[in-house]
Design an enzyme around this catalytic site. Structure first.
Site, PDB file in Angstrom:
ATOM      1  CB  SER A 106      -0.935  -0.027   1.182  1.00  0.00           C
ATOM      2  OG  SER A 106      -1.545   1.309   1.422  1.00  0.00           O
ATOM      3  CE  LYS A 107       2.488   3.058  -5.677  1.00  0.00           C
ATOM      4  NZ  LYS A 107       3.933   2.447  -5.588  1.00  0.00           N
TER       5      LYS A 107
ATOM      6  CB  THR B 136      -7.793  -1.075   0.672  1.00  0.00           C
ATOM      7  OG1 THR B 136      -7.659  -1.473  -0.717  1.00  0.00           O
ATOM      8  CG2 THR B 136      -6.708  -2.125   1.353  1.00  0.00           C
TER       9      THR B 136
ATOM     10  CE  LYS C 113     -11.838   0.140  -1.304  1.00  0.00           C
ATOM     11  NZ  LYS C 113     -11.838   0.706  -2.821  1.00  0.00           N
TER      12      LYS C 113
ATOM     13  N   GLY D  90     -16.070  -3.072 -17.392  1.00  0.00           N
ATOM     14  CA  GLY D  90     -16.268  -3.963 -15.980  1.00  0.00           C
ATOM     15  C   GLY D  90     -17.589  -3.573 -15.353  1.00  0.00           C
TER      16      GLY D  90
ATOM     17  CG  ASN E  76     -18.699  -7.081 -16.648  1.00  0.00           C
ATOM     18  OD1 ASN E  76     -17.589  -6.879 -16.473  1.00  0.00           O
ATOM     19  ND2 ASN E  76     -19.175  -7.942 -15.777  1.00  0.00           N
TER      20      ASN E  76
ATOM     21  N   GLY F 209      -4.368   4.832 -12.324  1.00  0.00           N
ATOM     22  CA  GLY F 209      -5.129   5.221 -11.372  1.00  0.00           C
ATOM     23  C   GLY F 209      -4.393   5.873 -10.130  1.00  0.00           C
TER      24      GLY F 209
HETATM   25  P1  ATR Z   1     -13.656  -5.187  -8.368  1.00  0.00           P
HETATM   26  O1  ATR Z   1     -13.937  -5.081  -6.889  1.00  0.00           O
HETATM   27  O2  ATR Z   1     -12.094  -5.168  -8.488  1.00  0.00           O
HETATM   28  O3  ATR Z   1     -14.499  -4.519  -9.243  1.00  0.00           O
HETATM   29  P2  ATR Z   1     -15.087  -7.784  -9.012  1.00  0.00           P
HETATM   30  O4  ATR Z   1     -16.190  -7.121  -8.429  1.00  0.00           O
HETATM   31  O5  ATR Z   1     -14.653  -9.085  -8.723  1.00  0.00           O
HETATM   32  O6  ATR Z   1     -13.879  -6.928  -8.529  1.00  0.00           O
HETATM   33  O7  ATR Z   1     -15.013  -7.394 -10.514  1.00  0.00           O
HETATM   34  C1  ATR Z   1     -13.990  -7.574 -11.542  1.00  0.00           C
HETATM   35  C2  ATR Z   1     -14.404  -6.984 -12.879  1.00  0.00           C
HETATM   36  O8  ATR Z   1     -13.328  -7.223 -13.495  1.00  0.00           O
HETATM   37  C3  ATR Z   1     -15.648  -7.446 -13.443  1.00  0.00           C
HETATM   38  O9  ATR Z   1     -16.158  -6.764 -14.192  1.00  0.00           O
HETATM   39  C4  ATR Z   1     -14.884  -8.778 -13.984  1.00  0.00           C
HETATM   40  O10 ATR Z   1     -15.828  -9.240 -15.258  1.00  0.00           O
HETATM   41  P3  ATR Z   1     -17.102 -10.249 -14.836  1.00  0.00           P
HETATM   42  O11 ATR Z   1     -18.167  -9.718 -14.241  1.00  0.00           O
HETATM   43  O12 ATR Z   1     -17.336 -10.967 -16.062  1.00  0.00           O
HETATM   44  O13 ATR Z   1     -16.376 -11.407 -13.982  1.00  0.00           O
HETATM   45  C5  ATR Z   1     -13.858  -8.202 -14.642  1.00  0.00           C
HETATM   46  N1  ATR Z   1     -12.804  -9.133 -15.210  1.00  0.00           N
HETATM   47  C6  ATR Z   1     -11.936  -9.686 -14.180  1.00  0.00           C
HETATM   48  N2  ATR Z   1     -11.003 -10.341 -14.823  1.00  0.00           N
HETATM   49  C7  ATR Z   1     -11.125 -10.203 -16.236  1.00  0.00           C
HETATM   50  C8  ATR Z   1     -10.856 -10.664 -17.517  1.00  0.00           C
HETATM   51  N3  ATR Z   1      -9.813 -11.562 -17.694  1.00  0.00           N
HETATM   52  N4  ATR Z   1     -11.556 -10.402 -18.699  1.00  0.00           N
HETATM   53  C9  ATR Z   1     -12.285  -9.446 -18.658  1.00  0.00           C
HETATM   54  N5  ATR Z   1     -13.040  -9.028 -17.400  1.00  0.00           N
HETATM   55  C10 ATR Z   1     -12.369  -9.405 -16.349  1.00  0.00           C
END
Ligand code: ATR
Length: 268
Positions: free
Chosen positions: A15-16, A62, A66, A130, A152, A236
Site C-alpha cells: 500500500s502507498k 481496501t 470495503k 467492467g 462487461n 489510477g
Molecule cells: P472489483 O471490486 O475490482 O470491481 P469484482 O467485483 O470481482 O472486483 O469485479 C471484477 C471486474 O473485472 C468484473 O467486471 C469482471 O468481469 P465479470 O463480471 O465478467 O467477472 C472483470 N474481469 C476480471 N477479470 C477479467 C478478465 N480476464 N477479462 C475481462 N474482464 C475481467
C-alpha cells in the site's frame, strides 16, 4: 497525543497510503501517524474494534473489506448511501466506539479526471469497462455525462448495474459488441492484474479520447491499446492520491495539495 490512523486490507504490504498520508500531514502540519494493518480475512470487524480500543481516530479500507466496512458503520455519508454500492473506503471513529463511513473513490476519480487531467465530463459519452465493485463505486461521480455505456465480460452483470442508474442515460453491452467511439473510457475491470487484454475493438477510442485505467503501477494491455489508438492515457495513481486527500479532509478538516504528492509517486 498524536492521532493514529491506518489502512486495513489483505494483502496490504504494498500500500502507498502511508506514504501519501504522511506527505499530506507534513504539508498541512498535522500531527498524525498512519500505518498499514493486515486484517485476517475472517475478522475484519475484530481488527477495527482493536484499533478503536487502541485509540485510533480512523482508517481507510481496501480490498477485500470495503463491503464489510459498510456493514459495520453506525452512520454513513449521503454519497455512501446514494451510490448504492454498499461499500465504503473511509472510516472515522466517533465517541463511544461508533463508526462513521464514507466512500471517497468516486470523488477521487472525478477530481483526478477533471482537475488533474483537465478533462471535462460534461456532455461526454462515457464507456465503463467492467461491472464489479470498482465500476459500481464510481458511477455517481460521473453525473453530467451525456451517456454511459457499461460493457462487461458477463453481460448480465452489466445489465444489473444499468438497471440501478436513474440519473443518466445508461446502457449495457459486452466488449465485442461495442461499435462506436467514446470520449472517456474507464477500465474498471481487474483484467490488468493478470496482463489480460480485453476483447475491445479499436473503434471505441474516439478523437481526443481519455483512456483511464483505474489500476496503477504497471502498463496494462488496455493502456497499451489506447496509446496505440492515439488516446490520452492515465493510470489510477492520481485517483489513489485524490481519494486519500478526501479521506484526510474527512478526518482532519484540512485539504492537502495533491499535485506534489502525485508527482513524487509518479517519479518514484
Ligand atoms: P472489483 O471490486 O475490482 O470491481 P469484482 O467485483 O470481482 O472486483 O469485479 C471484477 C471486474 O473485472 C468484473 O467486471 C469482471 O468481469 P465479470 O463480471 O465478467 O467477472 C472483470 N474481469 C476480471 N477479470 C477479467 C478478465 N480476464 N477479462 C475481462 N474482464 C475481467
Amino acid at each position: 497525543m498524536i492521532d493514529k490512523y491506518a489502512v486495513i486490507g489483505n494483502p496490504i504490504v504494498h500500500s502507498k497510503s502511508p506514504q501519501i498520508h504522511e506527505a499530506f500531514a507534513k504539508q498541512t502540519n498535522q500531527d498524525i501517524s498512519y500505518k498499514t494493518v493486515l486484517a485476517p480475512l475472517d475478522d475484519f470487524e475484530g481488527t477495527v474494534r482493536d484499533l478503536i480500543i487502541q485509540g485510533y481516530k480512523g482508517a481507510n479500507v481496501t480490498v477485500p473489506f470495503k463491503f464489510e466496512a459498510y456493514k459495520i458503520c453506525n452512520s454513513l455519508s449521503a454519497r455512501a448511501v446514494s451510490s448504492g454500492s454498499g461499500a465504503v473506503n473511509t472510516l472515522k471513529f466517533l465517541n463511544g466506539g461508533k463508526v462513521y463511513g464514507d466512500n471517497t473513490d468516486g470523488v477521487g476519480l472525478r477530481n483526478d479526471i477533471v482537475q488533474n487531467l483537465n478533462f471535462s465530463i460534461a456532455n461526454k459519452h462515457i464507456l465503463i469497462l467492467g461491472a464489479g465493485g470498482a465500476a459500481h463505486g464510481i458511477l455517481n461521480s460521473l453525473l453530467g455525462a451525456s451517456s454511459i455505456m457499461i460493457a462487461n465480460r458477463t453481460h448480465e452483470r452489466a445489465l444489473e448495474l444499468v438497471m440501478g442508474i436513474q440519473d443518466f442515460e445508461a446502457r449495457a453491452s459486452t466488449f465485442e459488441l461495442l461499435d462506436r467511439p467514446y470520449d472517456l473510457i474507464i477500465n474498471a475491470t481487474s483484467a490488468g492484474l493478470t496482463d489480460t487484454a480485453l476483447p475491445i475493438p479499436n473503434i471505441i477510442f474516439g478523437e481526443n479520447c481519455l483512456a483511464y485505467e483505474m489500476m496503477y503501477g504497471r502498463e496494462t494491455p488496455f493502456m497499451a491499446q489506447a496509446r496505440a489508438n492515439g488516446a490520452q492515457v492515465a493510470d489510477g495513481l492520481g485517483m489513489l492520491v485524490e481519494q486519500a486527500a478526501e479521506a484526510f479532509y474527512i478526518w482532519r478538516g484540512v485539504r492537502p495539495q495533491t499535485a506534489p504528492v502525485i508527482a513524487k509517486l509518479h517519479n518514484a
